[in-house]
Scaffold this motif. Structure first.
Motif, short mmCIF file in Angstrom:
data_model
loop_
_atom_site.label_atom_id
_atom_site.label_comp_id
_atom_site.label_asym_id
_atom_site.label_seq_id
_atom_site.Cartn_x
_atom_site.Cartn_y
_atom_site.Cartn_z
N ILE A 171 0.78 -1.25 0.01
CA ILE A 171 0.07 -0.10 0.03
C ILE A 171 0.82 1.24 0.00
N THR A 214 -5.00 5.40 2.50
CA THR A 214 -5.59 4.05 2.17
C THR A 214 -6.85 3.98 1.53
N GLU A 237 -8.61 -1.24 0.34
CA GLU A 237 -7.25 -1.71 1.11
C GLU A 237 -7.73 -1.70 2.76
#
Length: 207
Positions: free
Chosen positions: A63, A186, A190
């Motif tokens: 990420i 994020t 995710e």
């Protein structure tokens, strides 16, 4: 009659053990198989736990890399990206000529300014006091008497930094910025995936 080789009592015909010992041995075998099954299951679960925890950490790294690459792409495409961060600054104040609060200090802005950060906005943190009247006699209790509010005891300072090309920043700057704002940057998908992996780890710790 032959003797039981386990307890010495009389054994059954064509047997080395008595009926009682045979029952005990069968029960011991079942318990042993049960313990072995539980151990194997736990061992597999531990392997899964290690793998899932590793997968969680790898997902975090993935990420972060995705976010850093996205920021670089936005800089290349838009030619102007703005970064933000905030700080809280203490402010001393007085009530009836009595100075209270912490001494005002914004020396950190000196270095921040030299690094290209500038003040974008400020938001005061205020404090209030409530004065109550106490009653005794025929009526007992407290009533609101007056209030003292609007005392500024600090300031939230929002800083911004304009970046127009990759040459103005490096990976260390971006990685630190992403770490500080990971939850905000994020995506929803995710977060769901991270929650799934974290939930398994939390359940495992609870066992």
């Amino acid at each position: 009659m032959a003797k039981c080789i386990r307890c010495g009592r009389s054994a059954g015909f064509f047997s080395k053990y008595c009926d009682e010992c045979i029952d005990k041995m069968q029960e011991e075998k079942r318990n042993s198989e049960l313990r072995e099954g539980i151990a194997n299951k736990r061992k597999k679960s531990d392997y899964h736990f290690v793998d899932t925890r590793k997968e969680y950490n790898e997902k975090i790294s993935e990420i972060k890399k995705r976010i850093v690459n996205d920021i670089y792409e936005k800089i290349d495409k838009n030619g102007n990206v703005i970064f933000y961060k905030n700080y809280f600054v203490n402010i001393d104040f007085s009530i009836e000529e009595v100075c209270t609060g912490e001494k005002f200090d914004c020396n950190f802005l000196v270095n921040m300014g030299l690094d290209g950060w500038e003040i974008s906005a400020t938001f005061p943190k205020t404090k209030g006091y409530v004065f109550k009247n106490k009653s005794f006699g025929s009526t007992v209790g407290e009533t609101w008497g007056a209030g003292l509010g609007g005392i500024v005891e600090g300031m939230y300072v929002v800083l911004k930094k304009n970046i127009k090309s990759r040459s103005e920043i490096d990976d260390n700057f971006l990685e630190k910025y992403v770490d500080d704002n990971l939850d905000t940057l994020t995506s929803s998908e995710e977060k769901i995936e991270l929650q799934r992996l974290w939930s398994f780890n939390s359940n495992k710790y609870a066992e």
